[in-house]
Design a protein around this motif. Structure first.
Motif, PDB file in Angstrom:
ATOM      1  N   ARG A 144       2.817  -8.286   6.734  1.00 34.13           N
ATOM      2  CA  ARG A 144       1.367  -8.042   6.639  1.00 34.13           C
ATOM      3  C   ARG A 144       1.076  -6.579   6.351  1.00 34.13           C
ATOM      4  NH1 ARG A 144       1.289 -11.590  11.033  1.00 34.13           N
ATOM      5  NH2 ARG A 144       1.087  -9.854  12.499  1.00 34.13           N
ATOM      6  N   ASP A 145       1.874  -5.675   6.934  1.00 31.39           N
ATOM      7  CA  ASP A 145       1.677  -4.247   6.656  1.00 31.39           C
ATOM      8  C   ASP A 145       1.844  -3.955   5.167  1.00 31.39           C
ATOM      9  OD1 ASP A 145       1.326  -3.780   9.359  1.00 31.39           O
ATOM     10  OD2 ASP A 145       3.405  -3.203   9.707  1.00 31.39           O
ATOM     11  N   VAL A 146       2.844  -4.591   4.567  1.00 36.03           N
ATOM     12  CA  VAL A 146       3.073  -4.394   3.136  1.00 36.03           C
ATOM     13  C   VAL A 146       1.902  -4.926   2.332  1.00 36.03           C
ATOM     14  CG1 VAL A 146       4.551  -5.045   1.181  1.00 36.03           C
ATOM     15  CG2 VAL A 146       5.578  -4.404   3.371  1.00 36.03           C
ATOM     16  N   GLU A 147       1.429  -6.120   2.708  1.00 36.71           N
ATOM     17  CA  GLU A 147       0.360  -6.771   1.944  1.00 36.71           C
ATOM     18  C   GLU A 147      -1.001  -6.123   2.178  1.00 36.71           C
ATOM     19  OE1 GLU A 147      -1.752 -11.189   1.496  1.00 36.71           O
ATOM     20  OE2 GLU A 147      -0.016 -10.908   2.814  1.00 36.71           O
ATOM     21  N   LYS A 148      -1.330  -5.860   3.436  1.00 34.34           N
ATOM     22  CA  LYS A 148      -2.680  -5.396   3.773  1.00 34.34           C
ATOM     23  C   LYS A 148      -2.832  -3.885   3.709  1.00 34.34           C
ATOM     24  CE  LYS A 148      -3.937  -9.633   4.858  1.00 34.34           C
ATOM     25  NZ  LYS A 148      -4.852 -10.416   3.991  1.00 34.34           N
ATOM     26  N   LEU A 149      -1.765  -3.153   4.040  1.00 39.33           N
ATOM     27  CA  LEU A 149      -1.861  -1.698   4.118  1.00 39.33           C
ATOM     28  C   LEU A 149      -1.234  -0.996   2.921  1.00 39.33           C
ATOM     29  CD1 LEU A 149      -1.013  -1.193   7.915  1.00 39.33           C
ATOM     30  CD2 LEU A 149      -3.253  -1.451   6.844  1.00 39.33           C
ATOM     31  N   GLY A 150      -0.653  -1.770   2.014  1.00 39.71           N
ATOM     32  CA  GLY A 150      -0.084  -1.181   0.813  1.00 39.71           C
ATOM     33  C   GLY A 150       1.184  -0.393   1.049  1.00 39.71           C
ATOM     34  N   PRO A 176       4.254   9.907  -4.773  1.00 43.99           N
ATOM     35  CA  PRO A 176       3.807   9.604  -3.410  1.00 43.99           C
ATOM     36  C   PRO A 176       3.798   8.092  -3.193  1.00 43.99           C
ATOM     37  CG  PRO A 176       2.316  11.146  -4.495  1.00 43.99           C
ATOM     38  CD  PRO A 176       3.227  10.609  -5.558  1.00 43.99           C
ATOM     39  N   ALA A 177       4.283   7.657  -2.063  1.00 41.90           N
ATOM     40  CA  ALA A 177       4.337   6.233  -1.749  1.00 41.90           C
ATOM     41  C   ALA A 177       4.144   6.059  -0.252  1.00 41.90           C
ATOM     42  CB  ALA A 177       5.676   5.634  -2.186  1.00 41.90           C
ATOM     43  N   LYS A 178       3.361   5.064   0.137  1.00 42.78           N
ATOM     44  CA  LYS A 178       3.060   4.854   1.565  1.00 42.78           C
ATOM     45  C   LYS A 178       4.311   4.381   2.298  1.00 42.78           C
ATOM     46  CE  LYS A 178      -0.976   3.515   2.905  1.00 42.78           C
ATOM     47  NZ  LYS A 178      -1.306   4.688   3.752  1.00 42.78           N
ATOM     48  N   ALA A 179       4.664   5.113   3.339  1.00 42.46           N
ATOM     49  CA  ALA A 179       5.868   4.822   4.114  1.00 42.46           C
ATOM     50  C   ALA A 179       5.493   4.268   5.492  1.00 42.46           C
ATOM     51  CB  ALA A 179       6.712   6.079   4.270  1.00 42.46           C
ATOM     52  N   LEU A 180       6.287   3.338   5.962  1.00 39.15           N
ATOM     53  CA  LEU A 180       6.165   2.784   7.311  1.00 39.15           C
ATOM     54  C   LEU A 180       7.473   3.030   8.036  1.00 39.15           C
ATOM     55  CD1 LEU A 180       4.989   0.916   9.576  1.00 39.15           C
ATOM     56  CD2 LEU A 180       5.967  -1.018   8.302  1.00 39.15           C
ATOM     57  N   TYR A 181       7.411   3.626   9.222  1.00 40.04           N
ATOM     58  CA  TYR A 181       8.602   3.852  10.038  1.00 40.04           C
ATOM     59  C   TYR A 181       8.599   2.851  11.187  1.00 40.04           C
ATOM     60  CZ  TYR A 181      12.573   6.618  11.679  1.00 40.04           C
ATOM     61  OH  TYR A 181      13.837   7.036  12.023  1.00 40.04           O
TER      62      TYR A 181
END
Length: 414
Positions: A221-227, A168-173
């Motif tokens: 920032r999404d990568v850094e703050k939201l993982g 499982p890995a957090k995805a951003l679209y």
């Protein structure tokens, strides 16, 4: 100068009695083709009073920022403690030293060979590597966005019913193409097709009408703050970097996505009449770790067979094509996505029978060696396209001079 905790570059000094504190700050220091650019701020007593983004090598631009800060934000008492010429001199020295200071951390260091040879770690094998970059490309109406959303939800959920999800890995679209309402409907259908609740959320950036450069800092920032572990970028044709045939635009897009620090998959289009490669500069194909050609065979209005063909994969052996069956309801949209056999869709095999790379391979099987120009003329493809194939396809190796060989034929003579 010093490097601040947030990555910016700063400098402070004091002037007068009682001391008056002046500070300079530079963010996003970068080399452009016209010179060194940065977002530079001037601070008085730790309060930002003026800032601008400009070429720091241009004296008129530096002068305007100093004039703005000095004229509009200092009292007469402050001016008595800080002369304008002193402020300009200190600011000039700061701007002039930015690039050298930034480069101090940029030096070579040793790495050691991996003692345990293995394939590179994947998030979704073989299409998305850990911290790698991928392009999913094909002509319009090939279900590129459907497949990207299916991959995104599968990774985010850790669901391996359709794809080989490794963890499982957090995805951003990131959506640059369609309305939020349209994509929300699609997401509900994708969730349902995967056996999940329609309302399951997915981390999202709605950026229709915006360029990559406008949202890049937010993505970082999404990568850094939201993982965020992996970004799905839909699509590079809307990235706003300029003519996609330009090497500068291609490098800007790839470099921007790489700078997020996350793995990424960008949706790309193929040229009209030739869906075997990505439309635009060869640096799109060269800049990614994995390039995935999407193929389609429509059985009916309600069934589409989608083939995923890996045409380039750094550090991976050749991969078999994967087929996915998408089923639609004419009223409600996507209702199912399941693995399928390639043999179930004969049209997929027909599409991959003779790619330009395969044609080059066949020609070299007869010629034994050939130049880029000779091969391009023989198969009727652009020279830059043939050059990109030869460089990125492991079947070919350069011969001293301008010729190319087939690796399988002449491996021992390299």
């Amino acid at each position: 100068m010093k490097k601040n905790n947030d990555g910016s570059i700063g400098h402070t000094f004091q002037s007068g009695d009682p001391p008056f504190t002046v500070g300079f700050r530079a963010d996003d220091v970068r080399r452009e083709h016209t010179g060194i650019h940065a977002r530079v701020s001037i601070l008085f007593n730790r309060t930002t009073v003026a800032f601008d983004t400009f070429n720091v090598g241009r004296d008129p631009d530096r002068g305007r920022l100093v004039n703005s800060a000095y004229k509009d934000h200092l009292t007469e008492d402050d001016k008595a403690r800080l002369g304008k010429s002193q402020l300009k001199h200190e600011f000039d020295l700061f701007c002039g030293g930015l690039w050298d200071f930034k480069q101090q951390d940029d030096q070579a260091s040793p790495i050691h060979g991996d003692l345990n040879p293995s394939q590179p770690a994947s998030l979704l094998h073989p299409y998305i590597l850990e911290r790698g970059g991928s392009f999913l490309f094909g002509p319009p109406s090939r279900a590129k966005s459907w497949m990207a959303q299916l991959m995104a939800v599968s990774i985010d959920e850790g669901l391996d019913t359709v794809f080989q999800v490794q963890r499982p890995a957090k995805a951003l679209y990131v959506n640059l193409e369609r309305s939020k309402e349209s994509m929300s409907r699609r997401l509900g259908q994708v969730n349902q097709a995967l056996g999940l609740a329609r309302g399951r959320p997915l981390l999202w950036r709605q950026a229709r009408g915006r360029a990559l450069v406008d949202i890049l800092s937010g993505m970082q920032r999404d990568v850094e703050k939201l993982g965020v572990d992996v970004i799905f970028f839909d699509s590079i044709s809307r990235a706003g970097a300029g003519d996609l045939n330009s090497d500068r635009a291609a490098n800007a897009i790839v470099d921007g996505l790489n700078s997020t620090g996350a793995a990424w998959l960008g949706i790309a289009h193929s040229p009209r009449g030739d869906d075997s490669h990505i439309f635009g500069s060869m640096h799109f194909e060269a800049g990614a770790d994995v390039n995935i050609r999407i193929l389609g065979d429509r059985k009916s209005d309600t069934e589409l067979g989608v083939g995923l063909q890996v045409v380039k994969a750094n550090d991976l052996p050749p991969q078999p094509m994967q087929a996915v069956r998408l089923q639609f309801d004419l009223q409600y949209g996507l209702i199912a996505a399941v693995p399928a056999r390639v043999d179930d869709y004969p049209g997929l095999a027909e599409e991959v029978e003779r790619t330009p790379a395969d044609m080059i391979y066949e020609v070299l099987g007869v010629w034994k060696s050939g130049s880029v120009g000779e091969l391009a003329k023989e198969i009727g493809a652009p020279v830059d396209r043939v050059s990109a194939i030869l460089v990125n396809d492991a079947r070919f190796i350069p011969k001293p001079g301008t010729k190319w060989w087939m690796r399988t034929d002449r491996q021992g003579e390299r």
